[in-house]
Write a protein that holds these residues in place. Structure first.
Motif: not given
Length: 169
Positions: A42-48
């Protein structure tokens, strides 16, 4: 107005309102960089970028809304003989009913797209809240729900066209 037409038009209006509410409330709650993809922990690996999501959602909404509305308005002008539909001779005799069915179908497509966009924006805003722990797997059911909405709407037209026109019109 028939019950099906009333349902579809109500759904369309509610979906558009839901999209607009979801769009603006999620934009306010988004951080500058919005997590859009997560790993198994549940760790973010891609951002926008927040603006990219906001304007992308608006573009999808406006393009789909206007193009489907334009197709719905052009459909009555198509000659009945050129329509590749089952029971073509019977539907040609009930052209107003056929126009209503296709118009409702285009409205349903608009409602489905608006509903899916609203759900996606809402879930993204929940996933990006810093004050609570939210796991992306809690929203894993979103993809099957969105897929089911699209399949139901896309399948509704051929199913209805295989049925004979109703005699009440």
């Amino acid at each position: 107005m028939r019950t099906g037409t009333l349902f579809i038009r109500t759904w369309r209006i509610m979906a558009i309102l839901g999209f607009l509410i979801s769009l603006f409330t999620s934009y306010i709650s988004y951080p500058e960089e919005v997590a859009v993809r997560f790993d198994d922990t549940s760790r973010a690996i891609q951002y926008a970028n927040r603006e990219t999501l906001f304007y992308g959602a608006i573009a999808i909404f406006i393009i789909s809304l206007t193009s489907l509305r334009a197709l719905g308005r052009m459909f009555p002008r198509v000659p009945s003989a050129s329509l590749p539909i089952p029971n073509q001779a019977e539907w040609a005799a009930h052209r107003t009913q056929l126009n209503t069915i296709f118009g409702n179908w285009f409205y349903a497509l608009t409602a489905a797209i608006s509903t899916i966009l609203a759900l996606v924006l809402f879930v993204l805003s929940l996933l990006n809240q810093a004050d609570r722990v939210v796991r992306y797997v809690d929203y894993a059911g979103l993809l099957p729900i969105c897929t089911a909405i699209i399949i139901i709407v896309l399948a509704a037209l051929p199913i209805r066209l295989f049925m004979k026109p109703s005699a009440d019109e």
